[in-house]
Design a protein around this motif. Structure first.
Motif, short mmCIF file in Angstrom:
data_model
loop_
_atom_site.label_atom_id
_atom_site.label_comp_id
_atom_site.label_asym_id
_atom_site.label_seq_id
_atom_site.Cartn_x
_atom_site.Cartn_y
_atom_site.Cartn_z
N ILE A 1 38.07 -14.12 50.91
CA ILE A 1 37.47 -12.89 51.42
C ILE A 1 37.51 -12.91 52.94
O ILE A 1 37.17 -13.92 53.56
N GLU A 2 37.93 -11.81 53.54
CA GLU A 2 37.71 -11.61 54.97
C GLU A 2 36.27 -11.12 55.11
O GLU A 2 35.92 -10.03 54.65
N ALA B 1 29.61 -10.27 52.15
CA ALA B 1 30.29 -9.02 51.85
C ALA B 1 31.57 -8.98 52.67
O ALA B 1 31.59 -9.40 53.83
N GLY B 2 32.63 -8.47 52.07
CA GLY B 2 33.90 -8.41 52.78
C GLY B 2 35.00 -7.85 51.90
O GLY B 2 34.73 -7.16 50.91
N THR B 3 36.22 -8.19 52.26
CA THR B 3 37.40 -7.65 51.58
C THR B 3 38.29 -8.78 51.09
O THR B 3 38.56 -9.74 51.83
N VAL B 4 38.75 -8.67 49.86
CA VAL B 4 39.63 -9.69 49.28
C VAL B 4 40.99 -9.64 49.98
O VAL B 4 41.62 -8.58 50.08
N THR B 5 41.45 -10.81 50.47
CA THR B 5 42.74 -10.88 51.14
C THR B 5 43.75 -11.75 50.40
O THR B 5 44.95 -11.62 50.63
N ARG B 6 43.30 -12.66 49.55
CA ARG B 6 44.19 -13.51 48.76
C ARG B 6 43.55 -13.74 47.40
O ARG B 6 42.32 -13.81 47.30
N VAL B 7 44.38 -13.88 46.37
CA VAL B 7 43.85 -14.16 45.03
C VAL B 7 44.54 -15.40 44.47
O VAL B 7 45.74 -15.62 44.69
N GLY B 8 43.78 -16.21 43.77
CA GLY B 8 44.34 -17.40 43.15
C GLY B 8 44.94 -17.09 41.78
O GLY B 8 44.79 -15.99 41.24
N GLU B 9 45.59 -18.07 41.25
CA GLU B 9 46.22 -17.94 39.94
C GLU B 9 45.18 -17.57 38.88
O GLU B 9 44.08 -18.09 38.86
N GLY B 10 45.57 -16.62 38.01
CA GLY B 10 44.72 -16.25 36.90
C GLY B 10 43.65 -15.21 37.23
O GLY B 10 42.88 -14.82 36.34
N VAL B 11 43.61 -14.73 38.45
CA VAL B 11 42.61 -13.73 38.82
C VAL B 11 43.14 -12.34 38.47
O VAL B 11 44.19 -11.93 38.96
N SER B 12 42.39 -11.64 37.63
CA SER B 12 42.78 -10.28 37.27
C SER B 12 41.66 -9.27 37.51
O SER B 12 41.92 -8.07 37.60
N ARG B 13 40.44 -9.75 37.63
CA ARG B 13 39.29 -8.84 37.77
C ARG B 13 39.19 -8.23 39.15
O ARG B 13 38.65 -7.14 39.31
N LEU B 14 39.71 -8.94 40.17
CA LEU B 14 39.71 -8.44 41.54
C LEU B 14 41.13 -8.46 42.09
O LEU B 14 41.97 -9.25 41.64
N ALA B 15 41.36 -7.61 43.10
CA ALA B 15 42.69 -7.52 43.69
C ALA B 15 42.58 -7.48 45.20
O ALA B 15 41.51 -7.18 45.77
N ILE B 16 43.70 -7.79 45.87
CA ILE B 16 43.74 -7.72 47.32
C ILE B 16 43.36 -6.31 47.77
O ILE B 16 43.84 -5.31 47.21
N ALA C 1 31.27 -9.06 42.95
CA ALA C 1 31.43 -7.76 42.32
C ALA C 1 31.96 -6.78 43.35
O ALA C 1 31.76 -6.95 44.56
N ARG C 2 32.66 -5.74 42.89
CA ARG C 2 33.15 -4.70 43.79
C ARG C 2 31.99 -3.86 44.30
O ARG C 2 31.00 -3.65 43.60
N ILE C 3 32.15 -3.37 45.52
CA ILE C 3 31.21 -2.41 46.06
C ILE C 3 31.95 -1.12 46.42
O ILE C 3 33.12 -1.13 46.80
N ASP C 4 31.25 -0.02 46.27
CA ASP C 4 31.80 1.29 46.55
C ASP C 4 32.00 1.47 48.05
O ASP C 4 31.27 0.87 48.87
N ASP C 5 32.94 2.31 48.42
CA ASP C 5 33.19 2.56 49.83
C ASP C 5 32.00 3.21 50.53
O ASP C 5 31.90 3.15 51.77
N SER C 6 31.10 3.80 49.77
CA SER C 6 29.92 4.42 50.37
C SER C 6 28.87 3.41 50.79
O SER C 6 27.94 3.75 51.53
N VAL C 7 29.00 2.16 50.35
CA VAL C 7 28.01 1.11 50.64
C VAL C 7 28.48 0.32 51.86
O VAL C 7 29.60 -0.19 51.89
N SER C 8 27.63 0.22 52.87
CA SER C 8 28.01 -0.52 54.07
C SER C 8 28.08 -2.02 53.78
O SER C 8 27.40 -2.53 52.89
#
Length: 328
Positions: free
Chosen positions: A32-33, A73-88, A113-120
């Motif tokens: 995560i960044e 809180a941040g943004t996913v920048t890399r994913v490891g093997e087998g990760v499907s629930r979250l994406a870059i 967990a993902r957060i909506d763009d409306s949430v700071s």
């Protein structure tokens, strides 16, 4: 990347903001960044190694450098093997144990967990550990039923102010709070029906309460008993105790014994990080069901000031350190 690191159990003087190697995700992990990190008493317990009983699970010594901070809180920048629930590119939040006070963090996807763009990013970072604790204390430990009467003791802190809001979201018939008098208006705005001044005894006529969520542990079971309805549950989620051997667990143990003696159902609990519960909190943040109160936002360079304020206690809501540039 820069990170707040400790390589021995220490007070604030042993923490250092320094350059470290960036993380690489293992299978099932993401990088995560980091945009923001929310602070909790858990964080100073971890770097101080207190209470000492904690070292039985965390290690008697710090054998390799650790990065301070659990809530992120941040943004996913890399994913490891087998990760499907979250994406870059996904905006996420969660409670990861160590690693939040850094420009990048790596963690198992099950703690996010993902957060909506409306949430700071600031609101998201302020929520995970305190929100999970409040939710699980009410729903699981207390098994709160719709229409029941709830008293939150120590209601203006991190867990307490979420407990007031979540009790209302779960359908409590009445939500009262105990806090300092100057914080009454703040708690009434969050949904409390009545706020009792912590410097005065709460009258028995204020009850009876079916559920008490206690974040401070300042009252004995005999003191609480006149406030309780038949079948009431008292859930202790924290304590002001700085006792070095057992820390807050001292209050949990004494409450268990006293509850048995006085025939009061008492429980202690520590939050579990569950993606499904984080999803619930994310939804409530997005639709306005809950909102974190952030007493102060600090820059990354001000991390020591933020942690010093955290250690002094009596924070109104939460403290957040802004790491990156997510302006939402």
């Amino acid at each position: 990347m820069r990170a707040v690191v400790f390589d021995r159990y220490t007070d604030l003087t042993g923490l250092e903001l320094r350059d470290v190697a960036g993380p690489t995700p293992a299978p099932g992990e993401v990088v995560i960044e980091v945009a923001a990190a929310g602070l909790n008493p858990f964080d100073w317990h971890m770097y101080r190694g207190e209470p000492w009983i904690m070292r039985a699970s965390e290690g008697w010594r710090v054998r390799s450098p650790r990065v301070v901070g659990a809530d992120v809180a941040g943004t996913v920048t890399r994913v490891g093997e087998g990760v499907s629930r979250l994406a870059i590119g996904d905006r996420v939040f969660g409670s990861i144990g160590f690693g939040a006070l850094a420009e990048q963090a790596v963690t198992d996807v099950r703690g996010l967990a993902r957060i909506d763009d409306s949430v700071s990013a600031l609101d998201a970072a302020a929520t995970p550990m305190a929100g999970l604790t409040a939710l699980q204390a009410l729903r699981d430990a207390a098994a709160m039923a719709e229409g029941e009467r709830v008293l939150v003791w120590g209601a203006s802190g991190g867990v307490g102010h979420f407990a007031v809001q979540i009790a209302r979201a779960l359908g409590a018939g009445r939500v009262d709070a105990v806090a300092s008098a100057e914080r009454a208006d703040f708690l009434l705005c969050l949904g409390a029906d009545r706020v009792h001044d912590r410097s005065r005894e709460v009258p028995a006529s204020a009850g009876p309460y079916d559920v008490v969520i206690d974040t401070v542990g300042t009252q004995s079971v005999p003191q609480l008993r006149p406030l309780l309805a038949p079948g009431a549950r008292v859930v202790t989620v924290g304590s002001l105790s700085r006792e070095r051997l057992l820390g807050p667990a001292t209050k949990l143990l004494s409450r268990t014994v006293a509850g048995a003696v006085h025939r009061v159902t008492t429980k202690g609990m520590f939050a579990a990080v569950r993606a499904a519960d984080l999803d619930t909190l994310a939804r409530w943040l997005s639709d306005g069901t809950i909102r974190p109160e952030i007493e102060q936002v600090y820059s990354f360079a001000q991390f020591a000031d933020a942690l010093a304020t955290l250690e002094r206690g009596h924070v109104r809501g939460k403290l957040v350190v802004e790491i990156g540039g997510d302006e939402r």
